[in-house]
Design a protein around this motif. Structure first.
Motif, PDB file in Angstrom:
ATOM      1  N   THR A 138     -25.141  58.765 -24.599  1.00  0.00           N
ATOM      2  CA  THR A 138     -24.066  57.784 -24.703  1.00  0.00           C
ATOM      3  C   THR A 138     -24.668  56.432 -25.078  1.00  0.00           C
ATOM      4  O   THR A 138     -25.885  56.241 -25.003  1.00  0.00           O
ATOM      5  N   PRO A 139     -23.827  55.468 -25.445  1.00  0.00           N
ATOM      6  CA  PRO A 139     -24.377  54.128 -25.712  1.00  0.00           C
ATOM      7  C   PRO A 139     -25.099  53.530 -24.515  1.00  0.00           C
ATOM      8  O   PRO A 139     -26.025  52.730 -24.685  1.00  0.00           O
ATOM      9  N   ARG A 140     -24.697  53.911 -23.328  1.00  0.00           N
ATOM     10  CA  ARG A 140     -25.372  53.385 -22.138  1.00  0.00           C
ATOM     11  C   ARG A 140     -26.692  54.098 -21.880  1.00  0.00           C
ATOM     12  O   ARG A 140     -27.698  53.468 -21.556  1.00  0.00           O
ATOM     13  N   SER A 141     -26.703  55.424 -22.047  1.00  0.00           N
ATOM     14  CA  SER A 141     -27.934  56.174 -21.740  1.00  0.00           C
ATOM     15  C   SER A 141     -28.960  56.103 -22.863  1.00  0.00           C
ATOM     16  O   SER A 141     -30.152  56.242 -22.630  1.00  0.00           O
ATOM     17  N   ASN A 142     -28.501  55.896 -24.102  1.00  0.00           N
ATOM     18  CA  ASN A 142     -29.409  55.898 -25.254  1.00  0.00           C
ATOM     19  C   ASN A 142     -28.964  54.841 -26.273  1.00  0.00           C
ATOM     20  O   ASN A 142     -28.582  55.171 -27.396  1.00  0.00           O
ATOM     21  N   PRO A 143     -28.996  53.562 -25.894  1.00  0.00           N
ATOM     22  CA  PRO A 143     -28.478  52.525 -26.802  1.00  0.00           C
ATOM     23  C   PRO A 143     -29.219  52.454 -28.129  1.00  0.00           C
ATOM     24  O   PRO A 143     -28.612  52.166 -29.168  1.00  0.00           O
ATOM     25  N   ALA A 144     -30.509  52.739 -28.139  1.00  0.00           N
ATOM     26  CA  ALA A 144     -31.285  52.650 -29.386  1.00  0.00           C
ATOM     27  C   ALA A 144     -30.791  53.656 -30.410  1.00  0.00           C
ATOM     28  O   ALA A 144     -30.775  53.369 -31.622  1.00  0.00           O
ATOM     29  N   ALA A 145     -30.377  54.842 -29.955  1.00  0.00           N
ATOM     30  CA  ALA A 145     -29.905  55.867 -30.886  1.00  0.00           C
ATOM     31  C   ALA A 145     -28.603  55.441 -31.550  1.00  0.00           C
ATOM     32  O   ALA A 145     -28.378  55.719 -32.734  1.00  0.00           O
ATOM     33  N   TYR A 146     -27.730  54.761 -30.811  1.00  0.00           N
ATOM     34  CA  TYR A 146     -26.471  54.287 -31.393  1.00  0.00           C
ATOM     35  C   TYR A 146     -26.720  53.124 -32.343  1.00  0.00           C
ATOM     36  O   TYR A 146     -26.076  53.029 -33.406  1.00  0.00           O
ATOM     37  N   LYS A 147     -27.641  52.245 -32.009  1.00  0.00           N
ATOM     38  CA  LYS A 147     -27.985  51.144 -32.908  1.00  0.00           C
ATOM     39  C   LYS A 147     -28.575  51.678 -34.208  1.00  0.00           C
ATOM     40  O   LYS A 147     -28.314  51.136 -35.284  1.00  0.00           O
ATOM     41  N   ALA A 148     -29.369  52.729 -34.123  1.00  0.00           N
ATOM     42  CA  ALA A 148     -30.027  53.275 -35.313  1.00  0.00           C
ATOM     43  C   ALA A 148     -29.031  53.816 -36.324  1.00  0.00           C
ATOM     44  O   ALA A 148     -29.362  53.956 -37.505  1.00  0.00           O
ATOM     45  N   ARG A 149     -27.801  54.095 -35.888  1.00  0.00           N
ATOM     46  CA  ARG A 149     -26.773  54.643 -36.783  1.00  0.00           C
ATOM     47  C   ARG A 149     -25.677  53.623 -37.108  1.00  0.00           C
ATOM     48  O   ARG A 149     -24.652  53.987 -37.687  1.00  0.00           O
ATOM     49  N   SER A 150     -25.895  52.370 -36.754  1.00  0.00           N
ATOM     50  CA  SER A 150     -24.873  51.336 -36.896  1.00  0.00           C
ATOM     51  C   SER A 150     -25.257  50.338 -37.980  1.00  0.00           C
ATOM     52  O   SER A 150     -26.210  49.577 -37.819  1.00  0.00           O
ATOM     53  N   PRO A 151     -24.517  50.292 -39.094  1.00  0.00           N
ATOM     54  CA  PRO A 151     -24.832  49.311 -40.141  1.00  0.00           C
ATOM     55  C   PRO A 151     -24.890  47.878 -39.641  1.00  0.00           C
ATOM     56  O   PRO A 151     -25.651  47.062 -40.171  1.00  0.00           O
ATOM     57  N   ILE A 152     -24.116  47.552 -38.619  1.00  0.00           N
ATOM     58  CA  ILE A 152     -24.097  46.174 -38.132  1.00  0.00           C
ATOM     59  C   ILE A 152     -25.455  45.758 -37.580  1.00  0.00           C
ATOM     60  O   ILE A 152     -25.747  44.559 -37.467  1.00  0.00           O
ATOM     61  N   ASP A 153     -26.294  46.727 -37.244  1.00  0.00           N
ATOM     62  CA  ASP A 153     -27.643  46.422 -36.769  1.00  0.00           C
ATOM     63  C   ASP A 153     -28.664  46.408 -37.903  1.00  0.00           C
ATOM     64  O   ASP A 153     -29.864  46.270 -37.643  1.00  0.00           O
ATOM     65  N   TYR A 154     -28.190  46.533 -39.145  1.00  0.00           N
ATOM     66  CA  TYR A 154     -29.071  46.497 -40.314  1.00  0.00           C
ATOM     67  C   TYR A 154     -28.661  45.377 -41.272  1.00  0.00           C
ATOM     68  O   TYR A 154     -28.911  45.464 -42.471  1.00  0.00           O
ATOM     69  N   VAL A 155     -28.051  44.337 -40.742  1.00  0.00           N
ATOM     70  CA  VAL A 155     -27.558  43.253 -41.592  1.00  0.00           C
ATOM     71  C   VAL A 155     -28.684  42.661 -42.427  1.00  0.00           C
ATOM     72  O   VAL A 155     -28.540  42.447 -43.638  1.00  0.00           O
ATOM     73  N   ASP A 156     -29.818  42.377 -41.806  1.00  0.00           N
ATOM     74  CA  ASP A 156     -30.917  41.755 -42.546  1.00  0.00           C
ATOM     75  C   ASP A 156     -31.427  42.668 -43.655  1.00  0.00           C
ATOM     76  O   ASP A 156     -31.699  42.213 -44.771  1.00  0.00           O
ATOM     77  N   ALA A 157     -31.541  43.954 -43.364  1.00  0.00           N
ATOM     78  CA  ALA A 157     -32.040  44.897 -44.371  1.00  0.00           C
ATOM     79  C   ALA A 157     -31.056  45.037 -45.525  1.00  0.00           C
ATOM     80  O   ALA A 157     -31.471  45.100 -46.694  1.00  0.00           O
ATOM     81  N   ILE A 158     -29.756  45.096 -45.230  1.00  0.00           N
ATOM     82  CA  ILE A 158     -28.757  45.193 -46.304  1.00  0.00           C
ATOM     83  C   ILE A 158     -28.800  43.946 -47.172  1.00  0.00           C
ATOM     84  O   ILE A 158     -28.773  44.013 -48.403  1.00  0.00           O
ATOM     85  N   ALA A 159     -28.879  42.783 -46.533  1.00  0.00           N
ATOM     86  CA  ALA A 159     -28.934  41.529 -47.289  1.00  0.00           C
ATOM     87  C   ALA A 159     -30.190  41.459 -48.146  1.00  0.00           C
ATOM     88  O   ALA A 159     -30.136  41.050 -49.317  1.00  0.00           O
ATOM     89  N   ARG A 160     -31.322  41.877 -47.590  1.00  0.00           N
ATOM     90  CA  ARG A 160     -32.584  41.836 -48.354  1.00  0.00           C
ATOM     91  C   ARG A 160     -32.550  42.772 -49.546  1.00  0.00           C
ATOM     92  O   ARG A 160     -33.199  42.519 -50.564  1.00  0.00           O
ATOM     93  N   SER A 161     -31.802  43.856 -49.454  1.00  0.00           N
ATOM     94  CA  SER A 161     -31.768  44.814 -50.559  1.00  0.00           C
ATOM     95  C   SER A 161     -31.123  44.219 -51.809  1.00  0.00           C
ATOM     96  O   SER A 161     -31.337  44.711 -52.918  1.00  0.00           O
ATOM     97  N   GLY A 162     -30.311  43.175 -51.628  1.00  0.00           N
ATOM     98  CA  GLY A 162     -29.619  42.567 -52.765  1.00  0.00           C
ATOM     99  C   GLY A 162     -28.502  43.411 -53.335  1.00  0.00           C
ATOM    100  O   GLY A 162     -27.978  43.108 -54.408  1.00  0.00           O
ATOM    101  N   THR A 163     -28.109  44.465 -52.640  1.00  0.00           N
ATOM    102  CA  THR A 163     -27.042  45.354 -53.120  1.00  0.00           C
ATOM    103  C   THR A 163     -25.682  44.675 -53.016  1.00  0.00           C
ATOM    104  O   THR A 163     -25.310  44.216 -51.926  1.00  0.00           O
ATOM    105  N   PRO A 164     -24.903  44.586 -54.106  1.00  0.00           N
ATOM    106  CA  PRO A 164     -23.527  44.092 -53.989  1.00  0.00           C
ATOM    107  C   PRO A 164     -22.711  45.052 -53.116  1.00  0.00           C
ATOM    108  O   PRO A 164     -22.732  46.265 -53.326  1.00  0.00           O
ATOM    109  N   VAL A 165     -21.999  44.500 -52.125  1.00  0.00           N
ATOM    110  CA  VAL A 165     -21.296  45.311 -51.129  1.00  0.00           C
ATOM    111  C   VAL A 165     -19.826  44.928 -51.079  1.00  0.00           C
ATOM    112  O   VAL A 165     -19.490  43.755 -50.916  1.00  0.00           O
ATOM    113  N   GLN A 166     -18.957  45.931 -51.212  1.00  0.00           N
ATOM    114  CA  GLN A 166     -17.526  45.760 -50.954  1.00  0.00           C
ATOM    115  C   GLN A 166     -17.208  46.392 -49.603  1.00  0.00           C
ATOM    116  O   GLN A 166     -17.574  47.540 -49.344  1.00  0.00           O
TER     117      GLN A 166
END
Length: 306
Positions: free
Chosen positions: A181-209
Motif C-alpha cells: 500500500t502507499p503506507r507500507s511501500n511509499p517508494a513503490a507508489y512514487k516510482a510509478r507516479s509521473p508527479i514524482d518525475y517532474v524534473d526529469a520530464i522537464a529536463r527531457s524537453g518533451t512537449p507535453v499536453q
C-alpha cells in the motif's frame, strides 16, 4: 453510420501483430498499425506513435480509439499488450513496462524489417496509458506526448478507489502489482507516479499536453493530479499545455472527438477541418466551454505545439 465508419477505418489501415518478450519475462503481443498502402514495396520513413492501453484492457482494444488516423496523418502506431510486475493488464507504470515502451521502435523494426521510421517518436495514451507515456517522457526525449485523463499520483489513486463507484476492487490488484500500500511501500507508489518525475520530464524537453475533465467519474481528482503536475512542469519551464473540459473519462481520445486536435497540436495532422468545443485561453492553459464546435487554431496548442 457507426458501423460504416468502422469499416472505412479498417480499410484505410493495416494492422500487423508481433510478439516480444517483456522485461518481466512474459511473452506479449503488440499491434502495429500503418496506412493500408504502406508495406514491403512502398515504405517511406514514418513517425511512430507509441500508445499504451488503459487499465484492464489490451493493446488491440486500444486500437478502437485510433480508427483511420494513422492513414490520415501518415504515421505508424504501435499499441503493445504490455505486462506489469505481476499483472498482465494492470501494469500501472511498472519500470519494466516503461523499458518495453522505450524498446518499441526497435522491436517493431525487428519484426518488420521493411518498416522505416524517421526518428520522430511520440507517446499518446489515456488513463493508465497516459500515466505510462508521461513516465516514458521522464526516461527519454520524445517528439511529443499527449496524456489524457491520466493517473499522475498513484498514492492518491489508491485512496480514491475506495470511494469511487465501480473501482473498489482495484486496491487489492494494486497491492499485488505494486507490492503493498502507499503506507507500507511509499517508494513503490512514487516510482510509478509521473508527479514524482517532474524534473526529469522537464529536463527531457518533451512537449507535453495534459488533458483532464471535471466530470471524470474514473479519475475523479484531476484537479489534485493532472492540474498539479501541469503547474509544477510549467514552473520548471517545460513546454506544457493543459486542456480542461467536462467530458466523460477518455471520451476525448477518439477520432470523432478530440484526438485529432491533440495530434494536430503535435504536428501529426494538419489543422484543416479539425474542430473543437468553444474554448478560452486562461493563465492555466485552455478551458473548454459549451456550444457549437469551432475551428482548431494553433493558439489552442500553447507551448506544447509540435
Amino acid at each position: 453510420m457507426v458501423a460504416a465508419a468502422a469499416v472505412a477505418a479498417t480499410a484505410a489501415v493495416r494492422t500487423l501483430t508481433f510478439t516480444y518478450r517483456s522485461s518481466g519475462g512474459a511473452a506479449a503481443k503488440a499491434y502495429l498499425v500503418v496506412p493500408a498502402w504502406y508495406g514491403p514495396a512502398k515504405h517511406p520513413p514514418l513517425p511512430l506513435v507509441v500508445s499504451p492501453h488503459g487499465r484492464g484492457v489490451g493493446g488491440r482494444y486500444n486500437l478502437r480509439f485510433w480508427g483511420a488516423l494513422p492513414a490520415r496523418g501518415r504515421f505508424a502506431l504501435v499499441s503493445p499488450d504490455g505486462h506489469g510486475r505481476k499483472l498482465a493488464r494492470y501494469s500501472w507504470g511498472y519500470a519494466g513496462q516503461i523499458d518495453d515502451l522505450a524498446r518499441m521502435p526497435g522491436l517493431a523494426r525487428r519484426a518488420f524489417p521493411w518498416l522505416r521510421l524517421n526518428g520522430r517518436t511520440y507517446g499518446i495514451g489515456d488513463s493508465m496509458g497516459g500515466q505510462e507515456v508521461l513516465l516514458l517522457a521522464a526516461r527519454t526525449h520524445l517528439t511529443g506526448v499527449a496524456a489524457l485523463d491520466s493517473a499522475t499520483d498513484m498514492a492518491l489513486r489508491y485512496r480514491a478507489w475506495f470511494v469511487t463507484p465501480g473501482e473498489q476492487h482495484l486496491p487489492a490488484l494494486a497491492r499485488v502489482e505494486i507490492a503493498g500500500t502507499p503506507r507500507s511501500n511509499p517508494a513503490a507508489y512514487k516510482a510509478r507516479s509521473p508527479i514524482d518525475y517532474v524534473d526529469a520530464i522537464a529536463r527531457s524537453g518533451t512537449p507535453v499536453q495534459l488533458w483532464w475533465s471535471r466530470d471524470d467519474q474514473v479519475v475523479t481528482d484531476g484537479a489534485e493530479e493532472t492540474a498539479v503536475l501541469y503547474r509544477r512542469l510549467r514552473a520548471r519551464g517545460a513546454p506544457v499545455q493543459q486542456v480542461v473540459g467536462s467530458w466523460q473519462h477518455a471520451h476525448e481520445m477518439h477520432p470523432e472527438t478530440q484526438l485529432p486536435a491533440a495530434l494536430a497540436c503535435l504536428g501529426l495532422l494538419p489543422f484543416d477541418g479539425i474542430r473543437v468545443p468553444p474554448y478560452r485561453a486562461t493563465a492555466d492553459g485552455i478551458e473548454e466551454l459549451g456550444g457549437p464546435d469551432v475551428a482548431l487554431t494553433p493558439g489552442f496548442c500553447g507551448p506544447a505545439r509540435g
